[in-house]
Design a protein around this motif. Structure first.
Motif, PDB file in Angstrom:
ATOM      1  N   GLN A   2       0.455  -1.099  -0.055  1.00 20.46           N
ATOM      2  CA  GLN A   2       0.086   0.071   0.072  1.00 20.46           C
ATOM      3  C   GLN A   2       0.986   1.155  -0.027  1.00 20.46           C
ATOM      4  OE1 GLN A   2      -2.428   0.183   3.321  1.00 20.46           O
ATOM      5  NE2 GLN A   2      -3.409   2.098   2.625  1.00 20.46           N
ATOM      6  N   THR A   3       0.618   2.259  -0.971  1.00 21.00           N
ATOM      7  CA  THR A   3       1.434   3.531  -0.905  1.00 21.00           C
ATOM      8  C   THR A   3       0.230   4.525  -0.552  1.00 21.00           C
ATOM      9  OG1 THR A   3       1.208   3.707  -3.343  1.00 21.00           O
ATOM     10  CG2 THR A   3       3.021   2.598  -2.175  1.00 21.00           C
ATOM     11  N   LEU A   4       0.714   5.626  -0.075  1.00 19.21           N
ATOM     12  CA  LEU A   4       0.155   6.858   0.007  1.00 19.21           C
ATOM     13  C   LEU A   4       0.747   8.026  -0.660  1.00 19.21           C
ATOM     14  CD1 LEU A   4      -0.316   6.772   4.013  1.00 19.21           C
ATOM     15  CD2 LEU A   4      -2.021   6.050   2.202  1.00 19.21           C
ATOM     16  N   SER A   5      -0.013   8.974  -1.291  1.00 23.71           N
ATOM     17  CA  SER A   5       0.607  10.232  -1.975  1.00 23.71           C
ATOM     18  C   SER A   5       0.233  11.316  -1.127  1.00 23.71           C
ATOM     19  CB  SER A   5      -0.228  10.420  -3.358  1.00 23.71           C
ATOM     20  OG  SER A   5       0.092  11.597  -3.848  1.00 23.71           O
ATOM     21  N   ILE A   6       1.111  12.224  -1.323  1.00 18.71           N
ATOM     22  CA  ILE A   6       0.983  13.494  -0.637  1.00 18.71           C
ATOM     23  C   ILE A   6      -0.213  14.198  -1.380  1.00 18.71           C
ATOM     24  CG2 ILE A   6       2.964  13.769   0.556  1.00 18.71           C
ATOM     25  CD1 ILE A   6       3.771  15.502  -2.038  1.00 18.71           C
ATOM     26  N   LEU A   7      -0.826  13.852  -2.497  1.00 15.92           N
ATOM     27  CA  LEU A   7      -1.960  14.171  -3.035  1.00 15.92           C
ATOM     28  C   LEU A   7      -2.979  13.304  -2.463  1.00 15.92           C
ATOM     29  CD1 LEU A   7      -0.662  14.319  -6.892  1.00 15.92           C
ATOM     30  CD2 LEU A   7      -0.812  16.523  -5.150  1.00 15.92           C
ATOM     31  N   LEU A 168      -3.335   9.352   9.347  1.00  9.87           N
ATOM     32  CA  LEU A 168      -2.115   8.935   8.482  1.00  9.87           C
ATOM     33  C   LEU A 168      -1.816  10.016   7.212  1.00  9.87           C
ATOM     34  CD1 LEU A 168       0.624   7.111   8.130  1.00  9.87           C
ATOM     35  CD2 LEU A 168      -0.871   5.798   6.993  1.00  9.87           C
ATOM     36  N   VAL A 169      -3.012  10.247   6.520  1.00 14.52           N
ATOM     37  CA  VAL A 169      -2.939  11.212   5.596  1.00 14.52           C
ATOM     38  C   VAL A 169      -2.375  12.614   5.855  1.00 14.52           C
ATOM     39  CG1 VAL A 169      -4.182  12.140   3.666  1.00 14.52           C
ATOM     40  CG2 VAL A 169      -4.504   9.793   4.096  1.00 14.52           C
ATOM     41  N   GLU A 170      -2.900  12.921   7.161  1.00 12.12           N
ATOM     42  CA  GLU A 170      -2.466  14.307   7.306  1.00 12.12           C
ATOM     43  C   GLU A 170      -0.938  14.435   8.116  1.00 12.12           C
ATOM     44  OE1 GLU A 170      -3.512  17.654  11.141  1.00 12.12           O
ATOM     45  OE2 GLU A 170      -5.155  15.834  10.859  1.00 12.12           O
ATOM     46  N   CYS A 171      -0.587  12.995   8.593  1.00 11.96           N
ATOM     47  CA  CYS A 171       0.710  13.050   9.083  1.00 11.96           C
ATOM     48  C   CYS A 171       1.651  12.914   7.902  1.00 11.96           C
ATOM     49  CB  CYS A 171       0.920  11.422   9.872  1.00 11.96           C
ATOM     50  SG  CYS A 171       2.430  11.475  10.551  1.00 11.96           S
ATOM     51  N   VAL A 172       1.285  12.435   6.960  1.00  7.56           N
ATOM     52  CA  VAL A 172       2.274  12.340   5.627  1.00  7.56           C
ATOM     53  C   VAL A 172       2.150  13.824   5.227  1.00  7.56           C
ATOM     54  CG1 VAL A 172       2.012  11.635   3.183  1.00  7.56           C
ATOM     55  CG2 VAL A 172       1.594  10.082   4.825  1.00  7.56           C
ATOM     56  N   TYR A 173       1.046  14.563   4.939  1.00 16.98           N
ATOM     57  CA  TYR A 173       1.024  15.815   4.790  1.00 16.98           C
ATOM     58  C   TYR A 173       2.035  16.814   5.259  1.00 16.98           C
ATOM     59  CZ  TYR A 173      -2.886  16.143   1.436  1.00 16.98           C
ATOM     60  OH  TYR A 173      -3.797  16.328   0.215  1.00 16.98           O
ATOM     61  N   ARG A 174       2.389  16.442   6.640  1.00 14.83           N
ATOM     62  CA  ARG A 174       3.227  17.144   7.166  1.00 14.83           C
ATOM     63  C   ARG A 174       4.689  16.774   7.128  1.00 14.83           C
ATOM     64  NH1 ARG A 174       0.608  19.090  12.970  1.00 14.83           N
ATOM     65  NH2 ARG A 174      -1.643  19.122  12.523  1.00 14.83           N
ATOM     66  N   CYS A 175       4.901  16.064   6.294  1.00 18.62           N
ATOM     67  CA  CYS A 175       6.370  15.376   6.017  1.00 18.62           C
ATOM     68  C   CYS A 175       6.934  16.070   4.661  1.00 18.62           C
ATOM     69  CB  CYS A 175       6.330  13.846   5.848  1.00 18.62           C
ATOM     70  SG  CYS A 175       7.841  13.148   5.706  1.00 18.62           S
ATOM     71  N   GLU A 176       7.574  17.186   5.129  1.00 14.25           N
ATOM     72  CA  GLU A 176       8.060  18.078   4.314  1.00 14.25           C
ATOM     73  C   GLU A 176       9.527  18.393   4.466  1.00 14.25           C
ATOM     74  OE1 GLU A 176       3.929  20.825   3.435  1.00 14.25           O
ATOM     75  OE2 GLU A 176       5.596  21.475   4.927  1.00 14.25           O
ATOM     76  N   ALA A 177      10.251  19.126   3.728  1.00 12.55           N
ATOM     77  CA  ALA A 177      11.653  19.615   3.921  1.00 12.55           C
ATOM     78  C   ALA A 177      12.472  18.369   4.058  1.00 12.55           C
ATOM     79  CB  ALA A 177      11.737  20.485   5.018  1.00 12.55           C
ATOM     80  N   ASP A 178      13.100  18.231   5.321  1.00 13.31           N
ATOM     81  CA  ASP A 178      14.018  16.732   5.179  1.00 13.31           C
ATOM     82  C   ASP A 178      13.488  15.651   5.611  1.00 13.31           C
ATOM     83  OD1 ASP A 178      13.611  18.076   7.819  1.00 13.31           O
ATOM     84  OD2 ASP A 178      15.641  17.897   8.338  1.00 13.31           O
ATOM     85  N   CYS A 179      11.999  15.796   5.677  1.00 19.36           N
ATOM     86  CA  CYS A 179      11.516  14.676   6.255  1.00 19.36           C
ATOM     87  C   CYS A 179      11.302  13.383   5.344  1.00 19.36           C
ATOM     88  CB  CYS A 179       9.865  14.902   6.668  1.00 19.36           C
ATOM     89  SG  CYS A 179       8.803  13.608   7.248  1.00 19.36           S
ATOM     90  N   ALA A 188      -0.562  11.168  17.197  1.00 18.97           N
ATOM     91  CA  ALA A 188       0.733  11.631  17.313  1.00 18.97           C
ATOM     92  C   ALA A 188       1.402  11.421  15.946  1.00 18.97           C
ATOM     93  CB  ALA A 188       1.685  10.949  18.369  1.00 18.97           C
ATOM     94  N   CYS A 189       2.092  12.133  15.378  1.00 18.13           N
ATOM     95  CA  CYS A 189       2.729  11.925  14.120  1.00 18.13           C
ATOM     96  C   CYS A 189       4.254  12.142  14.527  1.00 18.13           C
ATOM     97  CB  CYS A 189       2.274  12.977  13.148  1.00 18.13           C
ATOM     98  SG  CYS A 189       2.891  12.938  11.253  1.00 18.13           S
ATOM     99  N   HIS A 190       4.932  11.197  14.255  1.00 19.97           N
ATOM    100  CA  HIS A 190       6.436  11.281  14.311  1.00 19.97           C
ATOM    101  C   HIS A 190       7.056  11.386  13.100  1.00 19.97           C
ATOM    102  CE1 HIS A 190       6.024  10.265  18.457  1.00 19.97           C
ATOM    103  NE2 HIS A 190       5.265   9.060  17.916  1.00 19.97           N
ATOM    104  N   LEU A 191       7.641  12.639  12.829  1.00 21.80           N
ATOM    105  CA  LEU A 191       8.313  12.930  11.572  1.00 21.80           C
ATOM    106  C   LEU A 191       9.875  12.476  11.658  1.00 21.80           C
ATOM    107  CD1 LEU A 191       6.299  16.317  11.226  1.00 21.80           C
ATOM    108  CD2 LEU A 191       5.743  14.307  10.091  1.00 21.80           C
ATOM    109  N   LEU A 192      10.294  11.811  10.681  1.00 23.02           N
ATOM    110  CA  LEU A 192      11.694  11.091  10.687  1.00 23.02           C
ATOM    111  C   LEU A 192      12.630  11.817   9.716  1.00 23.02           C
ATOM    112  CD1 LEU A 192       9.910   8.595  11.572  1.00 23.02           C
ATOM    113  CD2 LEU A 192      11.793   7.865  12.363  1.00 23.02           C
TER     114      LEU A 192
END
Length: 212
Positions: A2-7, A168-179, A188-192
């Motif tokens: 399963q894959t998720l897009s930021i779209l 999870l979709v909202e968490c993925v949206y927040r994964c920007e820049a060096d994430c 809780a959303c842990h951005l790695l």
């Protein structure tokens, strides 16, 4: 897979692992080695980058200046996932490890030839590390199995946590820049910063997704 897009809600099936000579690494532990080499990705190679590979079985780069960082740099030329340092000056590269089993941590007790403050395995023992490559930003995320390493990043905190996050979709949206990855659990959303999990998140349940 399963894959998720930021779209919103776009799905695809793909996976890639980017490569750069700029890497960090995490210690996986001390592992047994034998004449049938455990970390043997350089078997049959004569050179890797500017370095000569010796031994016809297993393949290693042997240097009097060996350090953990140097072995990481050497193995990055071949995009290898793991590297092992052994007997102070040996560097092994490969995409698998552990075929002979784990050794007691105390068996990896030899200082690196190029840095006496670091440990470079022991006699027939590899200090094995996971390579963690910087990668260019991609558009898709895929759910993957967890892979834990002991990481001390040289470029700041390994992850940050934001909450409340509703999905999870909202968490993925927040994964920007060096994430490069997210771990979502409850609100809780842990951005790695890298596509692996540090040991301090081992007790956290939830869904783990990496950028592809």
């Amino acid at each position: 897979m399963q894959t998720l897009s930021i779209l919103p809600l776009i799905l695809c099936c793909c996976i890639a692992f980017g490569h750069s000579l700029s890497t960090e690494f995490g210690l996986l532990g001390c592992f047994v080695d034998t004449a049938t080499r455990d970390v043997n990705g350089l078997d049959g190679w004569s050179t890797i980058g500017p370095y000569s590979v010796t031994w016809s079985s297993g393949g290693t780069v042997t240097l009097s200046s060996m350090t953990v960082q140097l072995c990481s740099e050497i193995c990055a030329y071949g995009k290898f996932r793991y590297f092992g340092v052994q007997f102070s000056s040996y560097c092994f590269c490969g995409n698998s490890y552990g075929r002979h089993g784990k050794a007691a941590d105390s068996h990896c007790n030899m200082a690196c030839a190029g840095n006496s403050a670091q440990i470079c395995g022991g006699a027939d023992r590899n200090s094995v590390y996971r390579q963690i490559y910087y990668r260019q930003e991609g558009e898709y995320f895929t759910l993957v199995d967890r892979d834990y390493v002991n990481v001390t990043s040289t470029s700041g905190p390994f992850y940050r946590t934001e909450q409340p996050v509703r999905s999870l979709v909202e968490c993925v949206y927040r994964c920007e820049a060096d994430c490069q990855a997210v771990l979502f659990h409850l609100d809780a959303c842990h951005l790695l910063r890298f596509p692996v999990l540090p040991h301090e998140l081992k007790t956290v349940a939830g869904k783990f997704a990496i950028r592809v």
